[in-house]
Design a protein around this motif. Sequence first.
Motif, PDB file in Angstrom:
ATOM      1  N   GLU A   1       0.697  12.520  -3.979  1.00 21.95           N
ATOM      2  CA  GLU A   1       1.060  13.316  -5.156  1.00 21.95           C
ATOM      3  C   GLU A   1      -0.178  14.002  -5.744  1.00 21.95           C
ATOM      4  O   GLU A   1      -0.136  15.187  -6.096  1.00 21.95           O
ATOM      5  CB  GLU A   1       1.718  12.415  -6.204  1.00 21.95           C
ATOM      6  N   ILE A   2      -1.278  13.284  -5.822  1.00 20.43           N
ATOM      7  CA  ILE A   2      -2.524  13.857  -6.338  1.00 20.43           C
ATOM      8  C   ILE A   2      -2.976  15.012  -5.441  1.00 20.43           C
ATOM      9  O   ILE A   2      -3.343  16.089  -5.923  1.00 20.43           O
ATOM     10  CB  ILE A   2      -3.617  12.775  -6.436  1.00 20.43           C
ATOM     11  N   GLU A   3      -2.932  14.788  -4.126  1.00 23.84           N
ATOM     12  CA  GLU A   3      -3.346  15.840  -3.191  1.00 23.84           C
ATOM     13  C   GLU A   3      -2.411  17.041  -3.278  1.00 23.84           C
ATOM     14  O   GLU A   3      -2.859  18.183  -3.222  1.00 23.84           O
ATOM     15  CB  GLU A   3      -3.372  15.297  -1.764  1.00 23.84           C
ATOM     16  N   ARG A   4      -1.109  16.788  -3.408  1.00 22.61           N
ATOM     17  CA  ARG A   4      -0.145  17.888  -3.492  1.00 22.61           C
ATOM     18  C   ARG A   4      -0.421  18.744  -4.728  1.00 22.61           C
ATOM     19  O   ARG A   4      -0.412  19.976  -4.669  1.00 22.61           O
ATOM     20  CB  ARG A   4       1.285  17.342  -3.563  1.00 22.61           C
ATOM     21  N   ARG A   5      -0.689  18.097  -5.849  1.00 22.95           N
ATOM     22  CA  ARG A   5      -1.005  18.848  -7.072  1.00 22.95           C
ATOM     23  C   ARG A   5      -2.279  19.664  -6.905  1.00 22.95           C
ATOM     24  O   ARG A   5      -2.379  20.783  -7.396  1.00 22.95           O
ATOM     25  CB  ARG A   5      -1.136  17.896  -8.253  1.00 22.95           C
ATOM     26  N   ARG A   6      -3.266  19.081  -6.219  1.00 20.52           N
ATOM     27  CA  ARG A   6      -4.526  19.794  -6.001  1.00 20.52           C
ATOM     28  C   ARG A   6      -4.313  21.027  -5.141  1.00 20.52           C
ATOM     29  O   ARG A   6      -4.859  22.097  -5.408  1.00 20.52           O
ATOM     30  CB  ARG A   6      -5.546  18.858  -5.343  1.00 20.52           C
TER      31      ARG A   6
ATOM     32  N   GLY B   1       0.776  -1.224   0.000  1.00 20.32           N
ATOM     33  CA  GLY B   1       0.000   0.000   0.000  1.00 20.32           C
ATOM     34  C   GLY B   1       0.813   1.282   0.000  1.00 20.32           C
ATOM     35  O   GLY B   1       0.244   2.362  -0.114  1.00 20.32           O
ATOM     36  N   VAL B   2       2.136   1.186   0.136  1.00 25.13           N
ATOM     37  CA  VAL B   2       2.954   2.401   0.176  1.00 25.13           C
ATOM     38  C   VAL B   2       2.905   3.124  -1.158  1.00 25.13           C
ATOM     39  O   VAL B   2       2.765   4.342  -1.212  1.00 25.13           O
ATOM     40  CB  VAL B   2       4.411   2.076   0.585  1.00 25.13           C
ATOM     41  N   GLY B   3       3.009   2.384  -2.252  1.00 23.17           N
ATOM     42  CA  GLY B   3       2.940   3.000  -3.579  1.00 23.17           C
ATOM     43  C   GLY B   3       1.636   3.731  -3.785  1.00 23.17           C
ATOM     44  O   GLY B   3       1.608   4.848  -4.312  1.00 23.17           O
ATOM     45  N   ARG B   4       0.552   3.120  -3.347  1.00 24.39           N
ATOM     46  CA  ARG B   4      -0.762   3.742  -3.477  1.00 24.39           C
ATOM     47  C   ARG B   4      -0.835   5.014  -2.640  1.00 24.39           C
ATOM     48  O   ARG B   4      -1.361   6.036  -3.074  1.00 24.39           O
ATOM     49  CB  ARG B   4      -1.833   2.754  -3.019  1.00 24.39           C
ATOM     50  N   LEU B   5      -0.279   4.960  -1.434  1.00 23.85           N
ATOM     51  CA  LEU B   5      -0.271   6.130  -0.565  1.00 23.85           C
ATOM     52  C   LEU B   5       0.545   7.264  -1.165  1.00 23.85           C
ATOM     53  O   LEU B   5       0.117   8.425  -1.160  1.00 23.85           O
ATOM     54  CB  LEU B   5       0.277   5.756   0.807  1.00 23.85           C
ATOM     55  N   VAL B   6       1.713   6.947  -1.715  1.00 25.58           N
ATOM     56  CA  VAL B   6       2.556   7.971  -2.321  1.00 25.58           C
ATOM     57  C   VAL B   6       1.855   8.597  -3.522  1.00 25.58           C
ATOM     58  O   VAL B   6       1.886   9.814  -3.708  1.00 25.58           O
ATOM     59  CB  VAL B   6       3.934   7.384  -2.712  1.00 25.58           C
ATOM     60  N   ARG B   7       1.195   7.782  -4.338  1.00 25.93           N
ATOM     61  CA  ARG B   7       0.446   8.326  -5.486  1.00 25.93           C
ATOM     62  C   ARG B   7      -0.680   9.234  -5.016  1.00 25.93           C
ATOM     63  O   ARG B   7      -0.922  10.299  -5.591  1.00 25.93           O
ATOM     64  CB  ARG B   7      -0.109   7.190  -6.343  1.00 25.93           C
ATOM     65  N   ARG B   8      -1.361   8.850  -3.942  1.00 26.99           N
ATOM     66  CA  ARG B   8      -2.452   9.667  -3.419  1.00 26.99           C
ATOM     67  C   ARG B   8      -1.928  11.006  -2.889  1.00 26.99           C
ATOM     68  O   ARG B   8      -2.544  12.052  -3.099  1.00 26.99           O
ATOM     69  CB  ARG B   8      -3.176   8.900  -2.305  1.00 26.99           C
TER      70      ARG B   8
ATOM     71  N   GLY C   1       4.301  20.214   2.837  1.00 26.56           N
ATOM     72  CA  GLY C   1       4.137  19.156   3.831  1.00 26.56           C
ATOM     73  C   GLY C   1       3.825  17.818   3.195  1.00 26.56           C
ATOM     74  O   GLY C   1       4.358  16.780   3.599  1.00 26.56           O
ATOM     75  N   LEU C   2       2.972  17.826   2.186  1.00 25.03           N
ATOM     76  CA  LEU C   2       2.654  16.590   1.472  1.00 25.03           C
ATOM     77  C   LEU C   2       3.879  16.049   0.746  1.00 25.03           C
ATOM     78  O   LEU C   2       4.119  14.843   0.714  1.00 25.03           O
ATOM     79  CB  LEU C   2       1.510  16.824   0.481  1.00 25.03           C
ATOM     80  N   ARG C   3       4.684  16.937   0.177  1.00 29.22           N
ATOM     81  CA  ARG C   3       5.907  16.509  -0.514  1.00 29.22           C
ATOM     82  C   ARG C   3       6.886  15.871   0.471  1.00 29.22           C
ATOM     83  O   ARG C   3       7.464  14.813   0.189  1.00 29.22           O
ATOM     84  CB  ARG C   3       6.566  17.702  -1.207  1.00 29.22           C
ATOM     85  N   LEU C   4       7.043  16.478   1.625  1.00 30.52           N
ATOM     86  CA  LEU C   4       7.936  15.926   2.645  1.00 30.52           C
ATOM     87  C   LEU C   4       7.440  14.585   3.164  1.00 30.52           C
ATOM     88  O   LEU C   4       8.235  13.678   3.444  1.00 30.52           O
ATOM     89  CB  LEU C   4       8.106  16.913   3.791  1.00 30.52           C
TER      90      LEU C   4
ATOM     91  N   ARG D   1      -1.540  27.363   1.291  1.00 35.86           N
ATOM     92  CA  ARG D   1      -1.605  26.262   0.320  1.00 35.86           C
ATOM     93  C   ARG D   1      -0.204  25.752  -0.027  1.00 35.86           C
ATOM     94  O   ARG D   1       0.007  24.555  -0.158  1.00 35.86           O
ATOM     95  CB  ARG D   1      -2.311  26.705  -0.960  1.00 35.86           C
ATOM     96  N   ALA D   2       0.735  26.676  -0.175  1.00 36.77           N
ATOM     97  CA  ALA D   2       2.109  26.270  -0.476  1.00 36.77           C
ATOM     98  C   ALA D   2       2.682  25.455   0.681  1.00 36.77           C
ATOM     99  O   ALA D   2       3.406  24.479   0.467  1.00 36.77           O
ATOM    100  CB  ALA D   2       2.973  27.498  -0.736  1.00 36.77           C
ATOM    101  N   GLY D   3       2.347  25.834   1.901  1.00 35.61           N
ATOM    102  CA  GLY D   3       2.802  25.078   3.068  1.00 35.61           C
ATOM    103  C   GLY D   3       2.215  23.685   3.104  1.00 35.61           C
ATOM    104  O   GLY D   3       2.910  22.720   3.427  1.00 35.61           O
ATOM    105  N   VAL D   4       0.935  23.563   2.786  1.00 38.78           N
ATOM    106  CA  VAL D   4       0.293  22.250   2.739  1.00 38.78           C
ATOM    107  C   VAL D   4       0.949  21.392   1.668  1.00 38.78           C
ATOM    108  O   VAL D   4       1.276  20.226   1.899  1.00 38.78           O
ATOM    109  CB  VAL D   4      -1.227  22.383   2.475  1.00 38.78           C
ATOM    110  N   ALA D   5       1.168  21.960   0.486  1.00 35.39           N
ATOM    111  CA  ALA D   5       1.790  21.218  -0.614  1.00 35.39           C
ATOM    112  C   ALA D   5       3.200  20.764  -0.226  1.00 35.39           C
ATOM    113  O   ALA D   5       3.595  19.631  -0.519  1.00 35.39           O
ATOM    114  CB  ALA D   5       1.838  22.075  -1.875  1.00 35.39           C
TER     115      ALA D   5
END
Length: 61
Positions: A22-27, A13-20, A49-52, A43-47
Amino acid sequence: MNTTTSTRPRTTGVGRLVRRLEIERRRWSRNDYPVVPTEQAWRAGVAEGLRLAQLAIRKGV
């Protein structure tokens, strides 16, 4: 009791989590409409955080 040990950590499930993430970060990074600078910074801070989080998951931290 199963006494065998695995040399690889579980990654189910790690791959699925990382893809999810990425989708959220782009959003969160997208600017479809004008936003106030405070919201843009938030929003930049949230993005970021998701990247990290993605990096930490990939490294297995």
